[in-house]
Design a protein around this motif. Structure first.
Motif, PDB file in Angstrom:
ATOM      1  N   ARG A  41     137.903  70.535  54.669  1.00 36.24           N
ATOM      2  CA  ARG A  41     137.034  69.441  54.225  1.00 36.24           C
ATOM      3  C   ARG A  41     136.884  68.462  55.390  1.00 36.24           C
ATOM      4  N   GLU A  42     135.796  67.742  55.400  1.00 35.44           N
ATOM      5  CA  GLU A  42     135.551  66.768  56.465  1.00 35.44           C
ATOM      6  C   GLU A  42     136.713  65.783  56.586  1.00 35.44           C
ATOM      7  N   SER A  43     137.300  65.408  55.485  1.00 31.77           N
ATOM      8  CA  SER A  43     138.416  64.451  55.507  1.00 31.77           C
ATOM      9  C   SER A  43     139.660  65.016  56.202  1.00 31.77           C
ATOM     10  N   ASP A  44     139.740  66.330  56.374  1.00 32.05           N
ATOM     11  CA  ASP A  44     140.861  66.933  57.098  1.00 32.05           C
ATOM     12  C   ASP A  44     140.784  66.629  58.595  1.00 32.05           C
ATOM     13  N   GLY A  45     139.605  66.310  59.082  1.00 32.83           N
ATOM     14  CA  GLY A  45     139.407  66.072  60.505  1.00 32.83           C
ATOM     15  C   GLY A  45     140.310  64.994  61.067  1.00 32.83           C
ATOM     16  N   ALA A  46     140.421  63.877  60.369  1.00 38.70           N
ATOM     17  CA  ALA A  46     141.273  62.778  60.842  1.00 38.70           C
ATOM     18  C   ALA A  46     142.737  63.211  60.895  1.00 38.70           C
ATOM     19  N   LEU A  47     143.157  64.012  59.924  1.00 40.13           N
ATOM     20  CA  LEU A  47     144.548  64.490  59.919  1.00 40.13           C
ATOM     21  C   LEU A  47     144.819  65.443  61.078  1.00 40.13           C
ATOM     22  N   ILE A  48     143.832  66.274  61.398  1.00 45.38           N
ATOM     23  CA  ILE A  48     143.979  67.212  62.514  1.00 45.38           C
ATOM     24  C   ILE A  48     144.010  66.451  63.829  1.00 45.38           C
ATOM     25  N   ALA A  49     143.134  65.463  63.974  1.00 49.60           N
ATOM     26  CA  ALA A  49     143.131  64.640  65.191  1.00 49.60           C
ATOM     27  C   ALA A  49     144.454  63.900  65.349  1.00 49.60           C
ATOM     28  N   LYS A  50     144.973  63.381  64.248  1.00 51.50           N
ATOM     29  CA  LYS A  50     146.262  62.682  64.294  1.00 51.50           C
ATOM     30  C   LYS A  50     147.384  63.643  64.699  1.00 51.50           C
ATOM     31  N   ALA A  51     147.381  64.839  64.146  1.00 47.57           N
ATOM     32  CA  ALA A  51     148.396  65.843  64.500  1.00 47.57           C
ATOM     33  C   ALA A  51     148.291  66.204  65.977  1.00 47.57           C
ATOM     34  N   ALA A  52     147.070  66.328  66.489  1.00 46.09           N
ATOM     35  CA  ALA A  52     146.875  66.637  67.910  1.00 46.09           C
ATOM     36  C   ALA A  52     147.399  65.497  68.780  1.00 46.09           C
ATOM     37  N   TYR A  53     147.127  64.278  68.370  1.00 40.46           N
ATOM     38  CA  TYR A  53     147.615  63.106  69.111  1.00 40.46           C
ATOM     39  C   TYR A  53     149.143  63.062  69.118  1.00 40.46           C
ATOM     40  N   GLU A  54     149.734  63.198  67.940  1.00 37.07           N
ATOM     41  CA  GLU A  54     151.192  63.098  67.812  1.00 37.07           C
ATOM     42  C   GLU A  54     151.925  64.185  68.597  1.00 37.07           C
ATOM     43  N   ARG A  55     151.277  65.281  68.847  1.00 42.01           N
ATOM     44  CA  ARG A  55     151.905  66.396  69.571  1.00 42.01           C
ATOM     45  C   ARG A  55     151.485  66.458  71.038  1.00 42.01           C
ATOM     46  N   GLY A  56     150.783  65.430  71.494  1.00 42.21           N
ATOM     47  CA  GLY A  56     150.391  65.357  72.895  1.00 42.21           C
ATOM     48  C   GLY A  56     149.348  66.373  73.310  1.00 42.21           C
ATOM     49  N   LEU A  57     148.531  66.819  72.363  1.00 45.27           N
ATOM     50  CA  LEU A  57     147.556  67.871  72.659  1.00 45.27           C
ATOM     51  C   LEU A  57     146.220  67.342  73.187  1.00 45.27           C
ATOM     52  N   LEU A  58     145.939  66.068  72.988  1.00 44.55           N
ATOM     53  CA  LEU A  58     144.617  65.541  73.332  1.00 44.55           C
ATOM     54  C   LEU A  58     144.291  65.646  74.820  1.00 44.55           C
ATOM     55  N   ALA A  59     145.300  65.587  75.660  1.00 41.81           N
ATOM     56  CA  ALA A  59     145.076  65.674  77.110  1.00 41.81           C
ATOM     57  C   ALA A  59     145.040  67.124  77.601  1.00 41.81           C
ATOM     58  N   LYS A  60     145.298  68.074  76.675  1.00 46.02           N
ATOM     59  CA  LYS A  60     145.344  69.494  77.063  1.00 46.02           C
ATOM     60  C   LYS A  60     144.476  70.340  76.151  1.00 46.02           C
ATOM     61  N   PRO A  61     143.164  70.073  76.141  1.00 44.52           N
ATOM     62  CA  PRO A  61     142.304  70.878  75.259  1.00 44.52           C
ATOM     63  C   PRO A  61     142.299  72.341  75.659  1.00 44.52           C
ATOM     64  N   GLN A  62     142.210  73.203  74.646  1.00 45.12           N
ATOM     65  CA  GLN A  62     142.078  74.648  74.878  1.00 45.12           C
ATOM     66  C   GLN A  62     140.607  74.988  74.707  1.00 45.12           C
ATOM     67  N   GLY A  63     139.954  75.182  75.800  1.00 43.85           N
ATOM     68  CA  GLY A  63     138.513  75.378  75.785  1.00 43.85           C
ATOM     69  C   GLY A  63     137.877  74.183  76.450  1.00 43.85           C
ATOM     70  N   LYS A  64     136.568  74.068  76.245  1.00 44.16           N
ATOM     71  CA  LYS A  64     135.890  72.922  76.828  1.00 44.16           C
ATOM     72  C   LYS A  64     134.812  72.425  75.881  1.00 44.16           C
ATOM     73  N   ASN A  65     134.461  71.176  76.092  1.00 39.10           N
ATOM     74  CA  ASN A  65     133.384  70.563  75.340  1.00 39.10           C
ATOM     75  C   ASN A  65     132.940  69.351  76.157  1.00 39.10           C
ATOM     76  N   ARG A  66     131.754  69.443  76.711  1.00 38.73           N
ATOM     77  CA  ARG A  66     131.283  68.368  77.591  1.00 38.73           C
ATOM     78  C   ARG A  66     131.247  67.022  76.884  1.00 38.73           C
ATOM     79  N   SER A  67     130.884  66.990  75.617  1.00 41.73           N
ATOM     80  CA  SER A  67     130.805  65.710  74.915  1.00 41.73           C
ATOM     81  C   SER A  67     132.190  65.083  74.767  1.00 41.73           C
ATOM     82  N   TYR A  68     133.214  65.894  74.563  1.00 38.75           N
ATOM     83  CA  TYR A  68     134.592  65.382  74.510  1.00 38.75           C
ATOM     84  C   TYR A  68     135.007  64.864  75.884  1.00 38.75           C
ATOM     85  N   ASP A  69     134.737  65.651  76.925  1.00 38.85           N
ATOM     86  CA  ASP A  69     135.090  65.248  78.288  1.00 38.85           C
ATOM     87  C   ASP A  69     134.395  63.947  78.686  1.00 38.85           C
ATOM     88  N   ASP A  70     133.126  63.804  78.324  1.00 43.97           N
ATOM     89  CA  ASP A  70     132.381  62.582  78.655  1.00 43.97           C
ATOM     90  C   ASP A  70     132.987  61.364  77.955  1.00 43.97           C
TER      91      ASP A  70
END
Length: 165
Positions: free
Chosen positions: A127-156
């Motif tokens: 569900r769309e509301s899961d997005g914030a929880l996934i982003a929070k989990a990524a932040y808490e685990r230090g994943l935001l600085a190490k994306p797997q893949g690429k996305n120019r809009s994220y990089d920008d």
């Protein structure tokens, strides 16, 4: 307020309204306005249209903002950004595993990632509301600085945030 289709005076007015609301919120909270992050889903790929829309919106935000500004113009949707952090999904719903064909790709070129997640993750349905929880989990685990893949809009967006003083 939708900005991506606005240009000229219409864009200037909309950004002025947005900046005014941010200033008002800062006054209400009795604090300074130190940064303005604006999110909008592009509903399109990171192609030439993306570059044009991003340039137009970023320039207007920079012109009118009294503080640092960053534009989160997510290619298609912010769910495309979530796919950069596949390990975070299982921390939100233990049964969820991002399929191999969605890992390590350019997620800015994936059409309708929200529907893709709904159909590929299994039960329970994304569900769309899961997005914030996934982003929070990524932040808490230090994943935001190490994306797997690429996305120019994220990089920008990240590049704009790193310029904040």
């Amino acid at each position: 307020m939708r900005l991506k289709k606005k240009t000229g005076c219409e864009l200037a007015t909309a950004v002025g309204t947005l900046v005014g609301k941010a200033k008002g919120k800062a006054l209400q909270q009795r604090g300074p306005l130190v940064g303005l992050a604006v999110h909008e889903d592009l509903d399109g790929f990171t192609d030439n249209r993306y570059r044009t829309v991003r340039k137009t919106l970023s320039e207007e935000l920079s012109r009118q903002s009294p503080c640092d500004a960053a534009l989160a113009l997510a290619a298609w949707e912010s769910e495309a950004w979530l796919l950069l952090f596949p390990a975070a999904f299982a921390h939100v719903r233990p049964r969820w595993k991002v399929p191999a064909q969605l890992r390590g790709n350019d997620t800015g070129m994936l059409k309708d990632p929200k529907e893709t997640l709904k159909s590929k993750l299994g039960s329970p349905t994304f569900r769309e509301s899961d997005g914030a929880l996934i982003a929070k989990a990524a932040y808490e685990r230090g994943l935001l600085a190490k994306p797997q893949g690429k996305n120019r809009s994220y990089d920008d967006f990240v590049a704009e945030l790193t310029t904040w003083g």
